[in-house]
Design a protein around this motif. Structure first.
Motif, PDB file in Angstrom:
ATOM      1  N   ALA A 105     -76.144  54.805  39.232  1.00  0.00           N
ATOM      2  CA  ALA A 105     -74.922  54.617  40.027  1.00  0.00           C
ATOM      3  C   ALA A 105     -73.992  55.820  39.893  1.00  0.00           C
ATOM      4  N   GLY A 106     -73.861  56.360  38.676  1.00  0.00           N
ATOM      5  CA  GLY A 106     -73.028  57.539  38.472  1.00  0.00           C
ATOM      6  C   GLY A 106     -73.561  58.747  39.206  1.00  0.00           C
ATOM      7  N   LEU A 107     -74.881  58.900  39.218  1.00  0.00           N
ATOM      8  CA  LEU A 107     -75.501  60.009  39.929  1.00  0.00           C
ATOM      9  C   LEU A 107     -75.245  59.885  41.427  1.00  0.00           C
ATOM     10  N   ALA A 108     -75.387  58.660  41.956  1.00  0.00           N
ATOM     11  CA  ALA A 108     -75.160  58.441  43.387  1.00  0.00           C
ATOM     12  C   ALA A 108     -73.709  58.721  43.773  1.00  0.00           C
ATOM     13  N   GLU A 109     -72.771  58.396  42.882  1.00  0.00           N
ATOM     14  CA  GLU A 109     -71.363  58.676  43.155  1.00  0.00           C
ATOM     15  C   GLU A 109     -71.081  60.177  43.136  1.00  0.00           C
ATOM     16  N   THR A 110     -71.739  60.886  42.245  1.00  0.00           N
ATOM     17  CA  THR A 110     -71.504  62.320  42.114  1.00  0.00           C
ATOM     18  C   THR A 110     -72.229  63.111  43.194  1.00  0.00           C
ATOM     19  N   PHE A 111     -73.472  62.742  43.481  1.00  0.00           N
ATOM     20  CA  PHE A 111     -74.286  63.473  44.466  1.00  0.00           C
ATOM     21  C   PHE A 111     -74.880  62.496  45.487  1.00  0.00           C
ATOM     22  N   PRO A 112     -74.046  61.918  46.354  1.00  0.00           N
ATOM     23  CA  PRO A 112     -74.553  60.920  47.306  1.00  0.00           C
ATOM     24  C   PRO A 112     -75.594  61.484  48.260  1.00  0.00           C
ATOM     25  N   SER A 161     -76.385  57.716  23.543  1.00  0.00           N
ATOM     26  CA  SER A 161     -76.169  58.509  24.747  1.00  0.00           C
ATOM     27  C   SER A 161     -77.456  58.438  25.553  1.00  0.00           C
ATOM     28  N   PHE A 162     -77.343  58.388  26.865  1.00  0.00           N
ATOM     29  CA  PHE A 162     -78.493  58.060  27.706  1.00  0.00           C
ATOM     30  C   PHE A 162     -78.653  59.084  28.829  1.00  0.00           C
ATOM     31  N   ILE A 163     -79.892  59.283  29.255  1.00  0.00           N
ATOM     32  CA  ILE A 163     -80.205  60.356  30.194  1.00  0.00           C
ATOM     33  C   ILE A 163     -81.271  59.882  31.170  1.00  0.00           C
ATOM     34  N   VAL A 164     -81.134  60.303  32.439  1.00  0.00           N
ATOM     35  CA  VAL A 164     -82.195  60.137  33.431  1.00  0.00           C
ATOM     36  C   VAL A 164     -82.545  61.512  33.996  1.00  0.00           C
ATOM     37  N   VAL A 165     -83.773  61.639  34.455  1.00  0.00           N
ATOM     38  CA  VAL A 165     -84.243  62.878  35.075  1.00  0.00           C
ATOM     39  C   VAL A 165     -84.897  62.523  36.400  1.00  0.00           C
ATOM     40  N   THR A 166     -84.511  63.217  37.448  1.00  0.00           N
ATOM     41  CA  THR A 166     -85.024  62.917  38.781  1.00  0.00           C
ATOM     42  C   THR A 166     -86.423  63.479  38.987  1.00  0.00           C
ATOM     43  N   GLU A 167     -87.007  63.088  40.079  1.00  0.00           N
ATOM     44  CA  GLU A 167     -88.217  63.740  40.568  1.00  0.00           C
ATOM     45  C   GLU A 167     -87.887  65.205  40.894  1.00  0.00           C
ATOM     46  N   PRO A 168     -88.869  66.095  41.002  1.00  0.00           N
ATOM     47  CA  PRO A 168     -88.584  67.472  41.418  1.00  0.00           C
ATOM     48  C   PRO A 168     -87.915  67.487  42.797  1.00  0.00           C
ATOM     49  N   LEU A 169     -86.807  68.219  42.892  1.00  0.00           N
ATOM     50  CA  LEU A 169     -86.041  68.270  44.139  1.00  0.00           C
ATOM     51  C   LEU A 169     -86.482  69.404  45.048  1.00  0.00           C
ATOM     52  N   GLY A 170     -87.251  70.329  44.519  1.00  0.00           N
ATOM     53  CA  GLY A 170     -87.601  71.528  45.265  1.00  0.00           C
ATOM     54  C   GLY A 170     -86.543  72.601  45.035  1.00  0.00           C
ATOM     55  N   ALA A 171     -86.947  73.865  45.086  1.00  0.00           N
ATOM     56  CA  ALA A 171     -86.045  74.965  44.757  1.00  0.00           C
ATOM     57  C   ALA A 171     -84.836  75.015  45.680  1.00  0.00           C
ATOM     58  N   GLU A 172     -85.037  74.869  46.975  1.00  0.00           N
ATOM     59  CA  GLU A 172     -83.934  74.998  47.928  1.00  0.00           C
ATOM     60  C   GLU A 172     -82.893  73.896  47.726  1.00  0.00           C
ATOM     61  N   ARG A 173     -83.359  72.676  47.563  1.00  0.00           N
ATOM     62  CA  ARG A 173     -82.450  71.546  47.382  1.00  0.00           C
ATOM     63  C   ARG A 173     -81.711  71.638  46.046  1.00  0.00           C
ATOM     64  N   ALA A 174     -82.423  72.028  45.000  1.00  0.00           N
ATOM     65  CA  ALA A 174     -81.809  72.137  43.680  1.00  0.00           C
ATOM     66  C   ALA A 174     -80.773  73.256  43.640  1.00  0.00           C
ATOM     67  N   ASN A 175     -81.097  74.395  44.217  1.00  0.00           N
ATOM     68  CA  ASN A 175     -80.156  75.519  44.216  1.00  0.00           C
ATOM     69  C   ASN A 175     -78.914  75.217  45.038  1.00  0.00           C
ATOM     70  N   ALA A 176     -79.061  74.423  46.083  1.00  0.00           N
ATOM     71  CA  ALA A 176     -77.886  74.018  46.865  1.00  0.00           C
ATOM     72  C   ALA A 176     -77.014  73.061  46.060  1.00  0.00           C
ATOM     73  N   LEU A 177     -77.640  72.239  45.229  1.00  0.00           N
ATOM     74  CA  LEU A 177     -76.906  71.235  44.458  1.00  0.00           C
ATOM     75  C   LEU A 177     -76.067  71.892  43.363  1.00  0.00           C
ATOM     76  N   LEU A 178     -76.675  72.784  42.592  1.00  0.00           N
ATOM     77  CA  LEU A 178     -75.996  73.454  41.476  1.00  0.00           C
ATOM     78  C   LEU A 178     -76.372  74.936  41.534  1.00  0.00           C
ATOM     79  N   ARG A 179     -75.644  75.676  42.337  1.00  0.00           N
ATOM     80  CA  ARG A 179     -76.030  77.047  42.677  1.00  0.00           C
ATOM     81  C   ARG A 179     -76.181  77.960  41.469  1.00  0.00           C
TER      82      ARG A 179
END
Length: 440
Positions: A336-343, A270-288
Motif C-alpha cells: 500500500a505504501g509503494l502504491a501511494e508513493t509510485f501509483p 523492519s520489513f522489505i519488499v522487492v518488485t519484479e524487474p521493471l526494465g532499465a527504462e522504467r526503473a531509470n524514469a522512476l529514480l533517475r
C-alpha cells in the motif's frame, strides 16, 4: 469464490540478497578449535570485519555464528543502504553532548562509509558498490523546514559542507512521485548487494586464517584464569584469551551469560519488499539518479533500485518481530505504501518479502566497549550496514591495545526501564509514532 491470497502465491518470504548465493561451507562438526586468541560471537558484518582485521594482525580467530550461513540476521536482511549521517538529528545530539562530540560521532559515519569502500576495493568484493548519495525526503512542508535547519546547522558547525537542499521541483526531476516537498542530499552515501558483500568479507577473513563456524550457537560464556574465557557452544567448548560480542539483536541464545545486553537493546522489526524487474527504462524514469532514498516520518519508508532494475521498498510497516506470518502481513502494508508513493507502477508484482531485527538503543546511537573483560559492539539502530563494518575494524584495534580507536568509548549504557526480555511494549510504541505522524 474465496479471494486469492496474492502474497502467498507471488512473494518469496526470504531476503533478495540471498538469491543465488552459495551455501557457506562451515568446518565439519567437531572441528572447533580448542584454543584461540579471539573468539567472536556473531557472524554479521561486525564479526566478519573484526575477524579479517584481527587475523591480518596474526591472531588465531574463530567466528561463532548460530545461523546456518554468514550474515543471517540484520547484516543480510536490510535494504542495501550504506549511508552516512546519524540515526538522530545532529542538532539534538549537539545540544545534549556538545558540538565537538556530536561532530566526531557524525564524522564516524563518514569514516564508516569510507571503510566499506576501502574493503570492497582491497578485497575485490563484487557487490555492486555504488556511491551515488542519499536523499532524505520530506512528505510535508514542516519536514522540509526541519531538513533546511539541519543542513544549515551541519554547514555552520563545519560538520558536513557537502549536504544540499533540493526543492520540490528538483526532487521531482529525479524521483517520479508527487509525494515529496523537497529533500536533503547527503553526497557521501552508498549502496551495495548485502549477500555478495557478506560472502566476500567472510572469504577475505578466511584467507587470512580466520575460522568461521556457522550453525554454532554460543550458550554460555565462562570467565576463567583472570582474563581468559570459555565459550560453551552447541558443538563443544572453545577457550579464548579475548571475546568480542557482535550479536546485535539476534534471538539465537544470548540469554543467561549475555542477559545484560537484552535489557539495553530493543529488537524492532523492519520489513522489505522487492518488485519484479521493471526494465532499465522504467526503473531509470522512476529514480533517475539511483541513490538511496528515505522519508523522515517516524513510520518511514526507504527505497532504492537494484542492478537488475527492481525496486527495493522497505519500512517499519508493523511494530512486530519478523516471522513468516508477520512478514507477509507487513508486505501488504508495504504494498500500500509503494502504491501511494509510485501509483504509476500499478499492480506491480512483488517477488520478495522479508523482515529483520534492528538493534535499537535508547538514544539510537551505537554502543561499543568492554564489560567484565568482554568486548562488544552493537546497537546500530538501523544505521548499521556501514558502522558495523567500521566497528569491526576499530574493535580489532581496541582489542590490540588502542582504546582511542573506539569512537563510541566511555558512553554510559543504562538498562531500559521495564525491558527484561521480549519487547512487550512495541505495539504501544507503534501506536504512539503513528499518532505522532498523523497529528504533525
Amino acid at each position: 469464490m474465496q479471494p486469492v491470497n496474492y502474497v502467498s502465491i507471488t512473494m518469496k518470504l526470504d531476503s533478495y540478497w540471498k538469491e543465488g548465493m552459495p551455501v557457506w561451507q562451515s568446518p565439519a562438526v567437531g572441528s572447533l578449535p580448542a584454543k584461540v586468541d579471539v573468539a567472536i560471537v556473531g557472524g554479521g558484518f561486525t564479526g566478519l570485519s573484526a575477524a579479517l582485521a584481527l587475523a591480518r594482525r596474526g591472531a588465531r580467530v574463530v567466528v561463532l555464528e548460530a545461523g546456518t550461513t554468514v550474515a543471517p540476521e540484520a547484516s543480510g536482511r536490510n535494504g542495501g543502504h550504506v549511508n552516512n549521517g546519524l540515526a538522530v538529528d545532529y542538532a539534538d545530539v549537539a545540544a545534549r553532548v556538545g558540538v565537538p562530540q556530536a561532530r566526531a560521532w557524525y564524522r564516524a559515519y563518514d569514516d564508516a562509509v569510507d571503510t566499506v569502500d576501502r574493503l570492497v576495493a582491497q578485497e575485490r568484493i563484487d557487490c555492486d558498490f555504488l556511491r551515488h548519495g542519499k536523499l532524505k525526503l520530506a512528505t510535508r512542508p514542516y519536514q522540509l523546514e526541519a531538513l533546511q535547519r539541519s543542513a544549515e546547522r551541519l554547514v555552520a558547525d563545519g560538520v558536513d559542507t557537502d549536504v544540499e537542499i533540493l526543492d520540490a521541483a528538483r526532487v521531482r526531476g529525479e524521483v517520479q512521485s508527487e509525494r515529496f516537498h523537497g529533500g536533503l542530499l547527503y553526497k557521501r552515501s552508498a549502496q551495495m548487494h548485502m549477500g555478495r558483500f557478506a560472502q566476500g568479507l567472510a572469504l577475505a577473513a578466511q584467507r587470512q586464517g580466520a575460522q568461521i563456524c556457522t550453525g554454532t550457537r554460543v550458550d554460555r560464556l565462562e570467565r576463567v584464569q583472570g582474563h581468559a574465557h570459555r565459550l560453551h557452544t552447541s558443538h563443544g567448548v572453545v577457550a579464548a584469551d579475548q571475546v568480542l560480542l557482535a550479536t546485535g539483536a539476534s534471538r539465537h541464545g544470548g540469554y543467561g551469560s549475555f542477559g545484560w545486553l537484552r535489557r539495553r537493546i530493543v529488537p524492532i522489526g523492519s520489513f522489505i519488499v522487492v518488485t519484479e524487474p521493471l526494465g532499465a527504462e522504467r526503473a531509470n524514469a522512476l529514480l533517475r539518479e539511483r541513490r538511496t532514498y528515505t522519508t523522515i516520518a517516524n513510520i518511514h519508508h526507504y527505497f532504492r533500485l537494484t542492478p537488475d532494475h527492481r525496486l527495493v521498498f522497505g519500512g517499519r510497516a508493523r511494530f512486530a518481530i519478523s516471522s513468516p506470518q508477520s512478514d507477509a502481513a507487513s508486505g501488504e502494508i508495504l504494498r500500500a505504501g509503494l502504491a501511494e508513493t509510485f501509483p504509476q507502477l500499478g499492480p506491480v508484482r512483488l517477488d520478495y518479502c522479508w523482515g529483520g531485527l534492528v538493534d535499537v538503543t535508547q538514544d539510537r546511537l551505537p554502543q561499543a566497549g568492554e564489560r567484565d573483560g568482554v568486548f562488544y559492539s552493537m546497537g546500530y539502530s538501523g544505521h548499521g550496514t556501514q558502522m558495523s563494518v567500521h566497528m569491526g575494524q576499530r574493535m580489532a584495534e581496541v582489542m590490540a591495545g588502542d582504546a582511542a580507536a573506539n569512537p563510541w568509548k566511555d558512553r554510559r549504557w543504562p538498562a531500559i526501564p521495564g525491558h527484561f526480555g521480549p519487547p512487550w511494549f512495541l505495539p504501544a510504541v507503534g501506536l504512539y509514532f503513528r499518532l505522532k505522524d498523523r497529528l504533525a
